[in-house]
Design an enzyme around this catalytic site. Structure first.
Site, PDB file in Angstrom:
ATOM      1  N   ASP A 105      14.890  13.275  10.563  1.00  0.00           N
ATOM      2  CA  ASP A 105      15.552  14.265   9.566  1.00  0.00           C
ATOM      3  C   ASP A 105      16.665  13.701   8.732  1.00  0.00           C
ATOM      4  O   ASP A 105      16.675  12.354   8.749  1.00  0.00           O
ATOM      5  CB  ASP A 105      16.078  15.553  10.146  1.00  0.00           C
ATOM      6  CG  ASP A 105      16.229  16.705   9.526  1.00  0.00           C
ATOM      7  OD1 ASP A 105      16.926  16.764   8.433  1.00  0.00           O
ATOM      8  OD2 ASP A 105      15.461  17.432  10.027  1.00  0.00           O
ATOM      9  N   HIS A 135      21.308  19.046   7.034  1.00  0.00           N
ATOM     10  CA  HIS A 135      19.992  19.787   7.543  1.00  0.00           C
ATOM     11  C   HIS A 135      19.806  19.316   8.980  1.00  0.00           C
ATOM     12  O   HIS A 135      19.618  20.042   9.924  1.00  0.00           O
ATOM     13  CB  HIS A 135      19.089  19.523   6.750  1.00  0.00           C
ATOM     14  CG  HIS A 135      17.596  19.767   7.138  1.00  0.00           C
ATOM     15  ND1 HIS A 135      16.614  19.314   7.570  1.00  0.00           N
ATOM     16  CD2 HIS A 135      17.181  21.016   6.497  1.00  0.00           C
ATOM     17  CE1 HIS A 135      15.496  20.100   7.831  1.00  0.00           C
ATOM     18  NE2 HIS A 135      15.803  21.294   6.991  1.00  0.00           N
ATOM     19  N   SER A 150      12.156  24.950   8.599  1.00  0.00           N
ATOM     20  CA  SER A 150      12.729  23.765   9.215  1.00  0.00           C
ATOM     21  C   SER A 150      13.312  24.271  10.570  1.00  0.00           C
ATOM     22  O   SER A 150      13.092  23.605  11.681  1.00  0.00           O
ATOM     23  CB  SER A 150      13.856  23.160   8.367  1.00  0.00           C
ATOM     24  OG  SER A 150      13.197  22.467   7.541  1.00  0.00           O
TER      25      SER A 150
END
Length: 586
Positions: free
Chosen positions: A140, A178, A394
């Protein structure tokens, strides 16, 4: 039924652009002298006349150099290399017999959109299943230090390994915001929100699991195929050292070719074959109106081996009975291969998890910042420095990765196929026939049918998965959706290796529920259509529609520059999300 006919035509449309089978669609006819970065996949065990100490690699390097190109790196996981070549070099290299496929090194983006209660995680924790001893490789935007990722109150991080693959940036901290959020949904232990002074505790599904931080996305959330493939290769090499049993891929990109050729799909399959469960986001393209969101699954979620996850809305309540699908959650079947996806759904909308201080998302979306009053007794309206809210597939992917870690702690001998099959079989399958939501900014209403292309096998349930003892004997490859134009019937066709329909335990009704396809006013396990469902002269059947050269596969259609992936379409400021691209959905 009209919708089903539509999406099956989409998924199985003729590839009008396929001129050179060794070149990906975007490289067809590329003749520019401007070099582009490509991924070259070579045939396994290719016999070539190579000399010198480097053997095959040396020969392949020379192949590229002779064509005026340069080598950027090697990708041994898929028997490939990353190179820069101009149009002429690409065409000439594709003519070599040992070259299987050449594709551009495509950009990827993260798949942004009461979760624990909705998937029955408290049962796992009360049974002492917290993912302890299980390593989850998070590929990620990096992971920033956070107390909730430590070993209890001890200042020892459960992020046990870190490496950055971002060119020119060796930092493994999360500059985008994120990866840290997803890490918290997987393995945060909630220590920063636990105690009598807190009204809410934000705890991941596997609060005892370890995180292997493999950073591939930069501060803008951008990365490429080759970076992700290199990270997957690293995860495989570290599997024994950190007991990596799960890879979380909360990212994706457009599908350009069959999963059998897609380098990203080939990489995730290698991880699967090495005993690692790969959990992938379905994508957030469900609001694409021309297809009602169908056929918008992103790569590598189109691979039939991996667990592809769609997104549910917890609706702000601790029970799942009122939960609804998020209208932005991508639907299947997949383009090119018509794979039945997603495989499962999980909470992903408006989820609070770990904050990465000063990250891009945190700075650009102040509306997602969490005030202390949200979770602290008598808390002020000041913004928390610990937690942040995001939405998307996600987030749902992180939830499922945590579930997988819990299941593997209890049953470490399970193979990736057995884990996937058990999660699908034990998923919660009670849903409404349809639901609608209206975007407050655009005024557009989106209606979703709860069919297999929207919710897969159902809502992941960690309690049911932990209580189950069934072990699949066969693969858990997702079926292929096939449409018979003569009978107007849609079928799910299983791979010969698959466990599906080998017994009553693994029947379609048992795995996908009794209402696999929704046809307007009725729901049936095998779709049949009336003769008036879609007339032969309907635009969808016309030569210039889905089967035509200017339709789905045309340059201006689903994957065209002005359509789903275009700058003025899905990702435009007034498109999918209205005015707020990460605001989630009420």
């Amino acid at each position: 039924m009209k919708r089903l006919l539509f999406i099956l035509l989409i998924a199985t449309g003729t590839l009008a652009y396929a001129q050179n089978p060794k070149l990906s669609p975007e490289l067809q006819g590329y003749t520019s002298a401007q070099p582009v970065q490509v991924i070259v996949q070579y045939a396994p065990g290719t016999q070539v006349s190579c000399t010198g100490l480097l053997g095959l690699v040396d020969c392949l390097v020379n192949d590229v150099l002779k064509l005026g190109g340069t080598i950027v790196g090697d990708l041994p996981l898929i028997n490939g290399i990353v190179a820069q070549l101009d149009g002429n070099g690409i065409q000439n290299l594709s003519n070599q017999s040992n070259v299987v496929y050449i594709s551009s090194d495509r950009p990827l983006t993260p798949s942004l959109s009461n979760a624990a209660v909705a998937v029955n995680a408290p049962f796992a924790w009360q049974s002492n299943y917290t993912g302890a001893g299980i390593g989850v490789a998070l590929i990620d935007s990096g992971v920033s230090p956070h107390p909730d990722l430590n070993l209890g109150i001890l200042p020892l991080s459960r992020v046990v390994y870190q490496k950055s693959f971002v060119p020119g940036n060796s930092s493994t901290n999360d500059q985008f915001g994120h990866g840290t959020h997803v890490a918290g949904l997987i393995a945060g232990d909630g220590v920063s929100s636990t105690g009598p002074q807190y009204t809410k505790t934000f705890k991941g599904i596997a609060p005892g699991a370890s995180i292997v931080n493999l950073r591939v996305l930069d501060q803008n959330g951008a990365g490429t195929d080759s970076l992700v493939i290199a990270a997957i290769n690293q995860a495989i090499s570290l599997k024994s050292q950190y007991n990596i049993r799960v890879i979380n891929l909360s990212l994706g990109r457009a599908i350009y070719e069959s999963y059998k050729l897609d380098p990203l799909c080939q990489a995730v399959e290698q991880a699967w074959k090495n005993g690692i469960v790969v959990v992938v986001a379905a994508g957030n393209n469900g609001r694409y109106q021309p297809t009602d969101g169908y056929a918008t699954i992103t790569s590598p979620g189109n691979d039939p081996h991996v667990i592809t996850v769609g997104d549910m809305k917890p609706m702000g309540t601790p029970t799942r009975v009122d939960d609804l699908i998020a209208s932005y959650s991508s639907k299947g079947p997949t383009v090119v291969d018509a794979v039945v996806k997603p495989d499962i759904v999980a909470p992903g909308n408006l989820l609070v998890s770990l904050e990465a201080p000063n990250s891009t998302l945190y700075t650009q979306y102040p509306g997602n910042q969490v005030p202390y009053s949200y979770y602290v007794n008598g808390g002020s309206s000041a913004i928390s420095s610990t937690y942040f809210q995001l939405s998307g597939t996600s987030m749902a992917t992180g939830i499922v990765s945590g579930v997988v870690a819990d299941v593997l702690q209890k049953s470490p001998s399970l193979t990736p196929d057995q884990v996937k099959a058990r999660l699908m079989l034990t998923a919660y399958k009670t849903f409404p026939a349809s639901s609608s939501t209206t975007d407050a900014t655009t005024g557009i209403t989106y209606t979703d049918q709860y069919d297999v292309f929207t919710i897969g096998a159902g809502y992941v349930d960690v309690e049911a998965a932990l209580q189950s003892n069934v072990v699949a004997k066969g693969s858990a490859m997702s079926p292929i959706a096939t449409f018979n134009g003569n009978t107007n019937l849609v079928y799910m066709t299983d791979d010969p290796s698959a466990v599906w329909n080998t017994s009553s335990t693994w029947s379609n009704a048992a795995v996908w529920g009794s209402s696999q396809f929704v046809t307007g006013t009725s729901a049936t396990s095998s779709v049949s259509a009336s003769s008036t469902a879609l007339a032969a002269n309907d635009a969808l059947w016309g030569s210039d529609a889905l089967w035509g050269s200017d339709a789905l596969w045309g340059s201006d259609a689903l994957w065209g520059s002005d359509a789903l992936w275009g700058s003025d379409a899905l990702w435009g400021s007034d498109a999918l999300w209205g005015s707020n691209a990460t605001g989630g959905e009420n």
